[in-house]
Structures are given as structure tokens and as C-alpha cells.
Design an enzyme around this catalytic site. Structure first.
Site, PDB file in Angstrom:
ATOM      1  N   MET A  52      46.212  45.853  29.160  1.00 64.08           N
ATOM      2  CA  MET A  52      44.966  45.267  28.626  1.00 64.08           C
ATOM      3  C   MET A  52      44.268  46.212  27.648  1.00 64.08           C
ATOM      4  O   MET A  52      43.871  45.803  26.560  1.00 64.08           O
ATOM      5  CB  MET A  52      44.032  44.909  29.785  1.00 64.08           C
ATOM      6  CG  MET A  52      44.548  43.837  30.711  1.00 64.08           C
ATOM      7  SD  MET A  52      44.718  42.244  29.928  1.00 64.08           S
ATOM      8  CE  MET A  52      43.006  41.683  29.954  1.00 64.08           C
ATOM      9  N   GLY A  53      44.125  47.479  28.017  1.00 63.50           N
ATOM     10  CA  GLY A  53      43.384  48.429  27.187  1.00 63.50           C
ATOM     11  C   GLY A  53      43.978  48.596  25.809  1.00 63.50           C
ATOM     12  O   GLY A  53      43.265  48.579  24.790  1.00 63.50           O
ATOM     13  N   VAL A  96      40.861  51.109  33.259  1.00 63.52           N
ATOM     14  CA  VAL A  96      41.721  51.820  34.218  1.00 63.52           C
ATOM     15  C   VAL A  96      41.799  50.986  35.500  1.00 63.52           C
ATOM     16  O   VAL A  96      40.921  50.147  35.742  1.00 63.52           O
ATOM     17  CB  VAL A  96      41.149  53.229  34.534  1.00 63.52           C
ATOM     18  CG1 VAL A  96      41.118  54.095  33.285  1.00 63.52           C
ATOM     19  CG2 VAL A  96      39.766  53.135  35.163  1.00 63.52           C
ATOM     20  N   ALA A 123      41.405  49.323  39.043  1.00 65.77           N
ATOM     21  CA  ALA A 123      40.229  49.254  39.927  1.00 65.77           C
ATOM     22  C   ALA A 123      40.407  50.244  41.077  1.00 65.77           C
ATOM     23  O   ALA A 123      41.521  50.586  41.466  1.00 65.77           O
ATOM     24  CB  ALA A 123      40.089  47.842  40.477  1.00 65.77           C
ATOM     25  N   ASN A 177      39.403  45.009  36.816  1.00 71.29           N
ATOM     26  CA  ASN A 177      39.073  44.034  37.869  1.00 71.29           C
ATOM     27  C   ASN A 177      38.446  44.747  39.049  1.00 71.29           C
ATOM     28  O   ASN A 177      38.952  44.696  40.166  1.00 71.29           O
ATOM     29  CB  ASN A 177      40.355  43.316  38.308  1.00 71.29           C
ATOM     30  CG  ASN A 177      40.674  42.149  37.411  1.00 71.29           C
ATOM     31  OD1 ASN A 177      39.783  41.504  36.874  1.00 71.29           O
ATOM     32  ND2 ASN A 177      41.942  41.877  37.224  1.00 71.29           N
ATOM     33  N   LYS A 189      34.126  37.138  37.715  1.00 74.68           N
ATOM     34  CA  LYS A 189      35.567  37.320  37.462  1.00 74.68           C
ATOM     35  C   LYS A 189      36.338  37.214  38.773  1.00 74.68           C
ATOM     36  O   LYS A 189      37.442  36.654  38.818  1.00 74.68           O
ATOM     37  CB  LYS A 189      35.829  38.682  36.820  1.00 74.68           C
ATOM     38  CG  LYS A 189      37.315  39.008  36.566  1.00 74.68           C
ATOM     39  CD  LYS A 189      37.997  38.009  35.648  1.00 74.68           C
ATOM     40  CE  LYS A 189      39.369  38.346  35.124  1.00 74.68           C
ATOM     41  NZ  LYS A 189      40.430  38.788  35.936  1.00 74.68           N
ATOM     42  N   HIS A 208      36.599  33.649  39.551  1.00 74.38           N
ATOM     43  CA  HIS A 208      37.598  33.117  38.598  1.00 74.38           C
ATOM     44  C   HIS A 208      39.001  33.385  39.136  1.00 74.38           C
ATOM     45  O   HIS A 208      39.865  32.501  39.160  1.00 74.38           O
ATOM     46  CB  HIS A 208      37.401  33.813  37.248  1.00 74.38           C
ATOM     47  CG  HIS A 208      38.548  33.695  36.296  1.00 74.38           C
ATOM     48  ND1 HIS A 208      39.697  34.470  36.387  1.00 74.38           N
ATOM     49  CD2 HIS A 208      38.733  32.887  35.237  1.00 74.38           C
ATOM     50  CE1 HIS A 208      40.536  34.130  35.421  1.00 74.38           C
ATOM     51  NE2 HIS A 208      39.976  33.195  34.708  1.00 74.38           N
ATOM     52  N   GLU A 241      41.999  30.915  40.318  1.00 78.94           N
ATOM     53  CA  GLU A 241      43.302  31.060  39.646  1.00 78.94           C
ATOM     54  C   GLU A 241      44.404  31.144  40.688  1.00 78.94           C
ATOM     55  O   GLU A 241      45.440  30.457  40.580  1.00 78.94           O
ATOM     56  CB  GLU A 241      43.236  32.343  38.806  1.00 78.94           C
ATOM     57  CG  GLU A 241      44.508  32.837  38.187  1.00 78.94           C
ATOM     58  CD  GLU A 241      44.311  34.284  37.684  1.00 78.94           C
ATOM     59  OE1 GLU A 241      43.488  34.479  36.777  1.00 78.94           O
ATOM     60  OE2 GLU A 241      44.968  35.193  38.214  1.00 78.94           O
ATOM     61  N   ARG A 278      30.574  26.665  73.734  1.00 75.91           N
ATOM     62  CA  ARG A 278      29.872  27.944  73.602  1.00 75.91           C
ATOM     63  C   ARG A 278      28.770  28.053  74.644  1.00 75.91           C
ATOM     64  O   ARG A 278      28.517  29.090  75.238  1.00 75.91           O
ATOM     65  CB  ARG A 278      29.270  28.070  72.187  1.00 75.91           C
ATOM     66  CG  ARG A 278      30.317  28.206  71.102  1.00 75.91           C
ATOM     67  CD  ARG A 278      29.685  28.270  69.711  1.00 75.91           C
ATOM     68  NE  ARG A 278      28.931  29.497  69.519  1.00 75.91           N
ATOM     69  CZ  ARG A 278      27.617  29.567  69.381  1.00 75.91           C
ATOM     70  NH1 ARG A 278      26.895  28.438  69.454  1.00 75.91           N
ATOM     71  NH2 ARG A 278      27.002  30.709  69.204  1.00 75.91           N
TER      72      ARG A 278
HETATM   73  C1  6PG Z   1      43.202  37.267  34.171  1.00 78.20           C
HETATM   74  C2  6PG Z   1      43.959  37.544  35.418  1.00 78.20           C
HETATM   75  C3  6PG Z   1      44.212  39.011  35.639  1.00 78.20           C
HETATM   76  C4  6PG Z   1      44.779  39.201  37.010  1.00 78.20           C
HETATM   77  C5  6PG Z   1      45.521  40.488  37.093  1.00 78.20           C
HETATM   78  C6  6PG Z   1      45.910  40.820  38.538  1.00 78.20           C
HETATM   79  O1  6PG Z   1      42.180  36.599  34.298  1.00 78.20           O
HETATM   80  O2  6PG Z   1      43.667  37.711  33.121  1.00 78.20           O
HETATM   81  O3  6PG Z   1      43.162  37.078  36.530  1.00 78.20           O
HETATM   82  O4  6PG Z   1      43.002  39.772  35.520  1.00 78.20           O
HETATM   83  O5  6PG Z   1      43.741  39.256  37.906  1.00 78.20           O
HETATM   84  O6  6PG Z   1      46.659  40.309  36.286  1.00 78.20           O
HETATM   85  O7  6PG Z   1      46.465  39.699  39.095  1.00 78.20           O
HETATM   86  P1  6PG Z   1      46.804  39.668  40.677  1.00 78.20           P
HETATM   87  O8  6PG Z   1      45.498  39.691  41.421  1.00 78.20           O
HETATM   88  O9  6PG Z   1      47.566  38.378  40.844  1.00 78.20           O
HETATM   89  O10 6PG Z   1      47.615  40.894  40.957  1.00 78.20           O
END
Ligand code: 6PG
Length: 474
Positions: A22-23, A78, A80, A106, A186, A189, A193, A450
Site C-alpha cells: 500500500m505505501g 506500517v 498494525a 489497519n 474501516k 467496512h 467485506e 435464569r
Molecule cells: C481493503 C481491505 C484491506 C484488507 C487487508 C487485510 O479495504 O483494502 O480491507 O485493508 O483489510 O488486505 O485483509 P485481511 O483482514 O483479510 O487479512
């Protein structure tokens, strides 16, 4: 907020720490849009490509800080966890009042909240940015969910919104509010996903193991499913994967080990839902499904132990793409309903600004993120029709669509269960649908139990008060 056009000609400089998948791609994205980018990566990842694009790299954080114009903007890309703290500890010594640090990984939202508090003591503005869209998104325009102090926005917003995806007038960028809320959005999200990926994987399993469809037939079916409300970035990926063959292996997917890893965000979301008392069975089942997939040796041995069930090939069910379409649509709607309930519970529990509207979340998720797809336009319509709260399932249009497809949904789930095909997310979503709309569920017996063993008392439906009964004869 700068105009959409200005965003394509970025001013300013940024230091990026970590040039992995990503970076590195974000560095190229920002450079292409006119930003002056300086990078630092201990392992020199992708450095050759970045230098080829004229991007300057330095050999240590001190050099990075020294070279950036004041006020400085540093983007951490970097992994998480501890790696962020290690870099941040060093940066806190090097940076000055008014500088800005953005964690674009993340990270867990409570870690971001904690780190923001540390930075705040040094008058450094700290942000958590959920960045979605994978490698392609990072290079050409991700979706960015930013959280942190308002004061540093003039420096950080132009650059982070400038690098984001653009669809017409829409930008894949939203400022979510204070402290960890960007990483919280996120995280939600990501667990949605996970759920959508799991639902799609379950349809694939039904087609492969119950309907005994060949690879090319499954590819055709997914291609046909990838339209209308189900058209999405993830379905595009599924179609590409289901069609990917090479001379040696044929369909590559058949050679991939079925053990799904996870980096943490789905698990954190599941824990948070449990912590906040948010019913989210579809989301949690997807996280669990990954953990079950990692039990590969146990699954193999138990399949042999119970193999009599599997020896007789399950009888094909009379399922067609219309059934699959209905079941997948319904499962995804439940996943989003659970996800938005979790977002609401988080906003309430952590007192984040309520200016983070559900329509704004739909917009950012539908512009550059992995969740991008037509169904988010449908869900955006739900939030436009409602006051932004409540459940997606309470919307008349959604109710009509789910009721219309209910029998198909049940048919797919029942056929899979009858044939011992594991469909945890499809089952969980149907269970959520049935449970969340059942006026009199069975919890009255739980309350009686209960009270019976723990004298926890119970309420009644016909009068106020707390009651206790000695349930068992002496
Ligand atoms: C995104 C993805 C991405 C994903 C990571 C780790 O939105 O681009 O969500 O950030 O979280 O590739 O994926 P896993 O949690 O499946 O390892």
C-alpha cells in the site's frame, strides 16, 4: 475543502514511512498528482520502482523529518500493532508542535485513540486513516476514512482527499470525526467485506460440491450474478479468479489451500459487536468461518470419520441463478444492516460526532473501496428515506425485496444444509432476518431459567416490575 479539479494538482509535501504494497503505491499516486513525496522503509521495499519515479528515499526517520517542510506531514504505512508504536515513539521525539502524523494502516481504533492522546500532549496532530481499495486502489485512488483532530485538517485534508478515488463529483474521502473513528469505520467496512466474501464463497461451494458444476460453469454463473444490485468490485474479482487458468495448473483456484488468514480487523469488529451488544451473526459467522478454515487437519480427519454422509454424493438441488442471486442479495443486505448497527453503537458508545452520516459512509465505501458496488446505492437510498438511524431492514423497499425473495433464500440455505454443505454466513443471515423480525422470541424461557437457577428475576408482559418465582417443588 479544495475543488475536485484542484485535487488532481496537489501542492505540498509528505513523508511516507513504509513502502510495502500500500505505501509504495500511495507514494506513486501522490507523486503523480504533484505531491513532493519522500519515503523511508527499513527494508527498502519497492524502492527501485519508487526511485525510478523520481521519489526521494532517505535512510532514517531523522533524515525524513529534517527534509520535510514545516509543518510536517508524515504518513505511516506500517503493519498494525507494535510496529506503529515503535515508529511513533521515534517520531514523537523528532517532530515539532503543529506537525501531523497519519496512520494509514489497519490499526485497531482504540490504539489510534490512545496514540492520539500521546501526540496531543506534544501538540502534534495524530490521525487514523482507514484506506481501502487494495494495491490497485492505493495506486489509482483508494477510499479514505479519516479520523482525528479538526485543527490539523487544513494540512492533511487536501493531500488525503486528493489521492482518493474520484467518481464524477464524488470523492472516496470522508472526515469521520475525532480520535479513532476513522479506523472504526474501516474496521466495520472490513468485517462487512469478510461477510460478503464468505457469502460469495458459500455460493461457490454450493455450485461446486452440491450442484457439481465444473469450473467454467461456476465462472459463467458468477458472471451472470455480477449485474444489477450484485454488481461489485468483489464480484469482478470473483469472475477474474474463476476464469484464471494457466497451462500447467488449469484453473488455479483448484490448487489454492482453503485456509483463510486474517489480519485482525474482522476479529476486532466481532469482539466490538459482542462488547457493545450488537447482534451481528452474519458478520461474526464470517470471522468464525475463517477460523474453521484454518482447522484444515481437523476438518480432514472429521470428514473421514463422518464420511458415510459424504460418500453418497448429495443429490443435486433444483437451484438456479435466480435463487443464488436472491440468497446473495439477502445475505449482503443483512451484513450491511448489522454493519450499520455496529457503526451506530460505536458512535453512541464512544461519543463520536454525529456528523458522520450513513449516506456519507455509503459514499466513501462506494468510491474506491473493496465494498464498491451497486448495492451501496440501494443502501444509500435507504438512509436518504430514513432519518439515518434505525435498521436497513425497516425500509419498505428493502422489506419488499427481501419478502419477494424469501422462499428462494430459504431454498438455497435448506438445500445446502440438507447436503451438509457448510454455509455459516447464509444460515446466519437468515437467522438474523428471522430473529430480528420475530415479535415474541423464546427469551422468556431463558429469563425463567435464569430466575430458576440464579434468582435473577424476570419482567412480565402484563404488568410492571421485577419478579422471582421458586420454580422447583421443595
Ligand atoms: C481493503 C481491505 C484491506 C484488507 C487487508 C487485510 O479495504 O483494502 O480491507 O485493508 O483489510 O488486505 O485483509 P485481511 O483482514 O483479510 O487479512
Amino acid at each position: 475543502m479544495i475543488t475536485v479539479d484542484e485535487m488532481d494538482k496537489l501542492q505540498g509535501s509528505i513523508g511516507i514511512v513504509g513502502t510495502g504494497t500500500m505505501g509504495g503505491q500511495l507514494a506513486l499516486n501522490l507523486t503523480e498528482r504533484g505531491c513532493k513525496v519522500v519515503v523511508f522503509d527499513k527494508q527498502h521495499k519497492q524502492l527501485h520502482e519508487l526511485q525510478g519515479a523520481g521519489i526521494k528515499s532517505v535512510s532514517c526517520l531523522a533524515e525524513l523529518v529534517a527534509i520535510l517542510p514545516i509543518p510536517r506531514l508524515v504518513l505511516l504505512m506500517v503493519p498494525a500493532g507494535d510496529a506503529v508504536d515503535v515508529v511513533l515513539d521515534e517520531l514523537m521525539v523528532l517532530l515539532d508542535k503543529g506537525d501531523v502524523v497519519v496512520d494509514g494502516g489497519n490499526s485497531y481504533f482504540l490504539d489510534t485513540k490512545r496514540r492520539g492522546g500521546v501526540a496531543d500532549k506534544k501538540s502534534i496532530f495524530y490521525y487514523g486513516a482507514g484506506i481501502s481499495g487494495g494495491k490497485e486502489g492505493a495506486r489509482n485512488g483508494p477510499a479514505v476514512m479519516l479520523g482525528g483532530p479538526q485543527e490539523g485538517l487544513p494540512l492533511v485534508m487536501p493531500i488525503l482527499s486528493g489521492m482518493a478515488a474520484k467518481k464524477g463529483e464524488r470523492r472516496g474521502f470522508v472526515y469521520c470525526g475525532d480520535d479513532g473513528v476513522g479506523h472504526f469505520v474501516k474496521m466495520v467496512h472490513n468485517v462487512v467485506e469478510y461477510a460478503i466474501m464468505q457469502l460469495q464463497a458459500e455460493l461457490y461451494l454450493i455450485m461446486r460440491d452440491l450442484q457439481a458444476l465444473a469450473g467454467d460453469e461456476i465462472a459463467k454463473s458468477f458472471t451472470a450474478l455480477n449485474r444489477g444490485s450484485l454488481r461489485s468490485s468483489l464480484m469482478n474479482m470473483n469472475v477474474a479468479i474463476l476464469n484464471y487458468r494457466d497451462a500447467k495448473d488449469g484453473l488455479l483456484l483448484d490448487h489454492i489451500l482453503d485456509r483463510a488468514k486474517q489480519s485482525g480487523t474482522g476479529r476486532w469488529a466481532a469482539n466490538t459487536a459482542l462488547e457493545l451488544g450488537v447482534p451481528a451473526p452474519t458478520l461474526l459467522s464470517a470471522v468464525d468461518a475463517r477460523s474453521i478454515s484454518m482447522q484444515g487437519d481437523l476438518r480432514k480427519s472429521l470428514q473421514n470419520l463422518y464420511s458415510n454422509k459424504d460418500k453418497q454424493a448429495p443429490t443435486k438441488a433444483n437451484l438456479d441463478n435466480r435463487d443464488y442471486e436472491t440468497a446473495l442479495y439477502a445475505g449482503i443486505i443483512c451484513a450491511f444492516a448489522e454493519g450499520f448497527s455496529l457503526l451506530k453503537a460505536g458512535k453512541d458508545h464512544y461519543n463520536w460526532a454525529s456528523n458522520l452520516s450513513n449516506t456519507a459512509i455509503c459514499d466513501v465505501w462506494n468510491c474506491g473501496s473493496i465494498l464498491e458496488g451497486e448495492i451501496l446505492d440501494i443502501i444509500r437510498g435507504v438512509w436518504e428515506r430514513s432519518n439515518g438511524d434505525g435498521s436497513i431492514l425497516a425500509d419498505d423497499e428493502i422489506a419488499k425485496s427481501l419478502s419477494r425473495g424469501e422462499s428462494s433464500w430459504r431454498k438455497v440455505v435448506s438445500a445446502a444444509i440438507a447436503a451438509a454443505i457448510p454455509v455459516p454466513a447464509l444460515t446466519a443471515s437468515l437467522g438474523y432476518f428471522d430473529g430480528i423480525r420475530k415479535a415474541r422470541c423464546g427469551a422468556n424461557l431463558l429469563q425463567a431459567q435464569r430466575d430458576c437457577f440464579g434468582a435473577h428475576t424476570y419482567q412480565r408482559i402484563d404488568r410492571d416490575g421485577q419478579f422471582h418465582t421458586e420454580w422447583e417443588e421443595k
